[in-house]
Design a protein around this motif. Structure first.
Motif, mmCIF file in Angstrom:
data_model
loop_
_atom_site.group_PDB
_atom_site.id
_atom_site.type_symbol
_atom_site.label_atom_id
_atom_site.label_comp_id
_atom_site.label_asym_id
_atom_site.label_seq_id
_atom_site.Cartn_x
_atom_site.Cartn_y
_atom_site.Cartn_z
ATOM 1 N N PRO A 1 81.555 52.356 -43.035
ATOM 2 C CA PRO A 1 82.867 51.918 -42.590
ATOM 3 C C PRO A 1 82.760 51.012 -41.376
ATOM 4 O O PRO A 1 81.755 51.015 -40.672
ATOM 5 C CB PRO A 1 83.565 53.238 -42.229
ATOM 6 N N GLY A 2 83.823 50.223 -41.132
ATOM 7 C CA GLY A 2 83.818 49.410 -39.939
ATOM 8 C C GLY A 2 84.601 48.132 -40.069
ATOM 9 O O GLY A 2 85.253 47.856 -41.073
ATOM 10 N N ILE A 3 84.518 47.309 -39.013
ATOM 11 C CA ILE A 3 85.288 46.083 -38.904
ATOM 12 C C ILE A 3 84.540 44.906 -39.505
ATOM 13 O O ILE A 3 83.317 44.925 -39.650
ATOM 14 C CB ILE A 3 85.635 45.771 -37.432
ATOM 15 N N VAL A 4 85.302 43.852 -39.813
ATOM 16 C CA VAL A 4 84.730 42.609 -40.303
ATOM 17 C C VAL A 4 85.691 41.483 -39.961
ATOM 18 O O VAL A 4 86.909 41.666 -39.990
ATOM 19 C CB VAL A 4 84.468 42.663 -41.826
ATOM 20 N N VAL A 5 85.139 40.331 -39.604
ATOM 21 C CA VAL A 5 85.935 39.120 -39.429
ATOM 22 C C VAL A 5 85.133 37.987 -40.047
ATOM 23 O O VAL A 5 83.916 37.888 -39.847
ATOM 24 C CB VAL A 5 86.260 38.863 -37.935
ATOM 25 N N ALA A 6 85.823 37.142 -40.839
ATOM 26 C CA ALA A 6 85.091 36.121 -41.584
ATOM 27 C C ALA A 6 85.916 34.858 -41.719
ATOM 28 O O ALA A 6 87.154 34.897 -41.753
ATOM 29 C CB ALA A 6 84.710 36.647 -42.967
ATOM 30 N N ALA A 7 85.215 33.727 -41.819
ATOM 31 C CA ALA A 7 85.832 32.418 -42.016
ATOM 32 C C ALA A 7 85.184 31.746 -43.218
ATOM 33 O O ALA A 7 84.021 32.015 -43.545
ATOM 34 C CB ALA A 7 85.644 31.551 -40.768
ATOM 35 N N GLY A 8 85.948 30.841 -43.867
ATOM 36 C CA GLY A 8 85.366 30.059 -44.944
ATOM 37 C C GLY A 8 85.923 30.377 -46.312
ATOM 38 O O GLY A 8 86.866 31.155 -46.473
ATOM 39 N N ASP B 1 84.792 53.697 -52.668
ATOM 40 C CA ASP B 1 85.671 54.788 -53.087
ATOM 41 C C ASP B 1 85.967 55.686 -51.887
ATOM 42 O O ASP B 1 85.055 56.079 -51.154
ATOM 43 C CB ASP B 1 85.023 55.607 -54.195
ATOM 44 N N GLY B 2 87.242 56.008 -51.700
ATOM 45 C CA GLY B 2 87.636 56.864 -50.593
ATOM 46 C C GLY B 2 87.927 56.128 -49.314
ATOM 47 O O GLY B 2 88.370 56.734 -48.334
ATOM 48 N N TYR B 3 87.668 54.808 -49.286
ATOM 49 C CA TYR B 3 87.949 54.006 -48.101
ATOM 50 C C TYR B 3 89.340 53.382 -48.210
ATOM 51 O O TYR B 3 89.809 53.064 -49.303
ATOM 52 C CB TYR B 3 86.935 52.872 -47.946
ATOM 53 N N THR B 4 89.966 53.166 -47.069
ATOM 54 C CA THR B 4 91.236 52.455 -46.985
ATOM 55 C C THR B 4 91.012 51.146 -46.247
ATOM 56 O O THR B 4 90.324 51.105 -45.226
ATOM 57 C CB THR B 4 92.288 53.291 -46.227
ATOM 58 N N GLN B 5 91.594 50.071 -46.775
ATOM 59 C CA GLN B 5 91.504 48.768 -46.116
ATOM 60 C C GLN B 5 92.641 48.586 -45.128
ATOM 61 O O GLN B 5 93.775 48.978 -45.386
ATOM 62 C CB GLN B 5 91.579 47.640 -47.140
ATOM 63 N N GLN B 6 92.319 48.003 -43.977
ATOM 64 C CA GLN B 6 93.338 47.542 -43.036
ATOM 65 C C GLN B 6 93.093 46.069 -42.768
ATOM 66 O O GLN B 6 91.947 45.638 -42.648
ATOM 67 C CB GLN B 6 93.257 48.304 -41.714
ATOM 68 N N GLY C 1 89.626 42.592 -40.672
ATOM 69 C CA GLY C 1 90.112 43.892 -41.107
ATOM 70 C C GLY C 1 89.059 44.961 -40.931
ATOM 71 O O GLY C 1 88.047 44.760 -40.248
ATOM 72 N N ALA C 2 89.324 46.085 -41.543
ATOM 73 C CA ALA C 2 88.391 47.207 -41.510
ATOM 74 C C ALA C 2 88.521 47.980 -42.800
ATOM 75 O O ALA C 2 89.592 48.019 -43.418
ATOM 76 C CB ALA C 2 88.672 48.116 -40.315
ATOM 77 N N ALA C 3 87.419 48.586 -43.197
ATOM 78 C CA ALA C 3 87.401 49.489 -44.345
ATOM 79 C C ALA C 3 86.782 50.786 -43.876
ATOM 80 O O ALA C 3 85.700 50.777 -43.279
ATOM 81 C CB ALA C 3 86.590 48.888 -45.491
#
Length: 595
Positions: free
Chosen positions: A2-9, A22-27, A41-43
């Motif tokens: 789990p954790g954060i991510v930021v991406a361009a492109g 499975d079992g993760y929620t996206q924000q 976001g984060a998953a």
């Protein structure tokens, strides 16, 4: 993970999708994202720690834990950071760096504008939650998983130097990953990323273990014990409402945490797993004795050895950063989830073997070249064989390692091993193991609380020699635990046998260095039972049919026929499973294609 991510492109949206299981929620944190804006976001699973605050057209996120900080204070800090980023990204960056530099915890900060035009990412002083990054051809990403960066920026090429280092040391050195264009974000760093794919990274703190040594007022054992107990209590306070369980191994590190938890007067349980490792029964017996001495609940869990499918799943889940031989730990954490709930707080003694012992090499180190020879003499493979296996020359591999060691800030070569054990070994191998654990439950240790760790690094090495300081710290925490033999040693930490063993090891290292200078600890042609068709048929088949980049196919098949020792096999299997899953065609084990 789990954790954060930021991406361009062009493939920015794929980064968040790649990290969702499975079992993760996206924000998502860019509610007004422009068509070409960043995806941020984060998953995560429901109990994973994420704090979010929105203000002035920006969103600020704290992933992980800031120990000793109250939730309301964290919320105010995040809201203030969001407002500052809206006004002046540079000022917000300095503000975030200042907060991170003085805060104990395992965390990463993310601040992003609602339109997705720019974002800021900051990690803690030790980089306790590994972050990865890449930027090329207008695509860029910073994420808690390599697969998130891979999805946004492409697979790229295999880093054969990273492969060679993984075989030699069990991990790539520095900030390398197995991808040439993806790197680990340095510890104590901030990174600005914009929608055009530009990334600017700078370190706000640089650890120098020579400069720290003996500097300021070095704390004595009692002061260190008090700091340790306070940091443990701050983690307990952070985890209020969560069931607490300690992984008890019978070693010095986990018993120190047990003593501190007992002093905190918090209810907790302890658990020891038994596997097919050497002296597993000894660990169980010692752990039971420690739990009985402290009067805490304890249980043992028998784990089955991992299957090939377990190992393949671990290579995919951890992007080749965790030894697949430890994939049996997934069952350990599934058991903890069932037994203590998905919000349980799992304590370990991770970091005790870095903070309190003497980390100098067993032999005197005269200069950088001597240190290079020392590390290569302790490698898992001979340099020549590791190099040929990944299609490099021996000189190319040695020069790459030499170049990395030359980047160490410590001038006194005797401190190079301290740097290696912390900045290379701990940050590239041990922290990744803790991250594996966080895929299931939040994992914490007081040894890496930054204020305690820095204080421990100030202690003179002469006081750490032969575990003398460790024995005194443990005695200050709970004197009853000092006389209990350390599992895998067979004697107590204050026994005269500690010095005798150290002298024996030093003599052995001197002979090994003289006999194998620059050759690696395994000579060419050495073999064992692992990796053969009789012992590991799935590995042997994969080695035989391997068609991907990075490895010499003929040498790979020959090594499998010959056989390997256990450690060589474990690391080769980890690397081969990941490379096969990501790069091999037509077999695509992990559901990705080269770009």
């Amino acid at each position: 993970m789990p954790g954060i991510v930021v991406a361009a492109g062009r493939r920015a949206a794929d980064a968040l999708a790649a990290m969702t299981r499975d079992g993760y929620t996206q924000q998502t944190f860019v509610p007004e994202r422009a068509a070409d804006g960043l995806v941020a976001g984060a998953a995560a699973y429901a109990a994973y720690p994420l704090a979010v605050a929105r203000s002035a057209g920006c969103t600020a996120v704290l992933e992980g834990a800031a120990y000793g900080e109250q939730p309301a204070d964290v919320d105010r800090m995040l809201a203030g950071l969001a407002r500052a980023f809206a006004d002046d990204a540079g000022a917000a960056r300095a503000l975030a760096e200042t907060w991170a530099a003085k805060t104990d915890g395992d965390f990463a900060l993310l601040v992003v504008k609602d339109d997705g035009s720019s974002a800021l990412v900051v990690n803690d002083r030790l980089g306790r939650l590994p972050l990865y990054m890449a930027a090329r051809d207008g695509d860029a990403a910073i994420a808690r998983e390599i697969k998130g960066v891979r999805a946004a920026c492409g697979v790229g090429d295999v880093d054969r130097h990273a492969l060679a280092q993984m075989l030699l040391f069990t991990f790539p050195l520095g900030f390398r990953t197995l991808h040439t264009h993806i790197s680990r974000v340095p510890e104590a760093s901030s990174a600005l990323i914009d929608c055009d794919g530009r990334v600017d990274v700078r370190q706000y703190h640089r650890w120098d273990f020579e400069a720290l040594h003996g500097s300021g007022v070095a704390p004595d054992a009692r002061e260190l014990a008090e700091r340790f107990a306070e940091r443990t209590a701050s983690i307990v306070d952070w985890g209020r409402g969560r069931n607490i369980v300690l992984g008890l191994s019978g070693g010095l590190d986990s018993r120190a945490v047990a003593a501190a938890l007992t002093r905190a007067k918090t209810p907790y349980a302890s658990l020891t797993f038994t596997s097919r490792r050497k002296k597993a029964a000894e660990e169980t017996d010692t752990s039971k004795q420690i739990a009985s001495t402290l009067g805490i609940p304890w249980e043992a869990l028998v784990l089955a050895p991992p299957t090939w499918e377990d190992e393949r799943a671990m290579a995919a889940m951890r992007d080749g950063t965790s030894n697949v031989a430890l994939s049996f730990l997934a069952e350990y954490f599934r058991h903890l989830e069932r037994r203590f709930g998905s919000s349980a707080l799992h304590f370990t003694g991770d970091g005790g073997d870095r903070a309190l012992p003497d980390l100098l090499a067993e032999v005197p180190i005269a200069d950088r070249e001597h240190f290079l020879e020392y590390r290569l003499s302790n490698a898992l493979w001979s340099v020549a064989e590791a190099a040929s296996l990944v299609c490099l020359s021996r000189d190319e591999v040695v020069d790459s390692i030499r170049s990395h060691f030359a980047s160490y800030p410590e001038r006194d070569a005797s401190f190079h091993n301290v740097r290696f054990m912390i900045s290379d070994w701990a940050m590239n191998r041990l922290f990744c193991g803790e991250d594996r654990n966080r895929s299931f439950l939040w994992n914490a240790t007081p040894f890496y609380a930054q204020s305690f760790f820095e204080a421990a690094m100030r202690a003179p090495l002469r006081r750490k020699r032969h575990y003398a300081l460790y024995a005194d710290v443990l005695r200050a925490l709970d004197p009853r635990l000092v006389g209990i033999a350390k599992s895998n040693w067979g004697h107590a930490v204050d026994s005269p046998l500690v010095k005798l063993t150290a002298w024996r090891d030093a003599i052995g290292s001197r002979f090994a260095l003289a006999a194998k200078r620059g050759m690696g600890s395994r000579s060419d042609g050495a073999h064992g039972e692992y990796g053969t068709a009789a012992r590991n048929p799935e590995f042997a088949e994969l080695a035989r049919r391997f068609e991907g980049p990075g490895f010499d196919r003929e040498r790979l098949a020959r090594i499998s026929r010959r056989g390997l020792d256990k450690l060589q096999y474990n690391m080769l299997a980890t690397a081969l499973l990941y490379v096969s899953g990501v790069w091999s065609q037509p077999h695509d084990l992990f559901g990705v294609r080269p770009v």
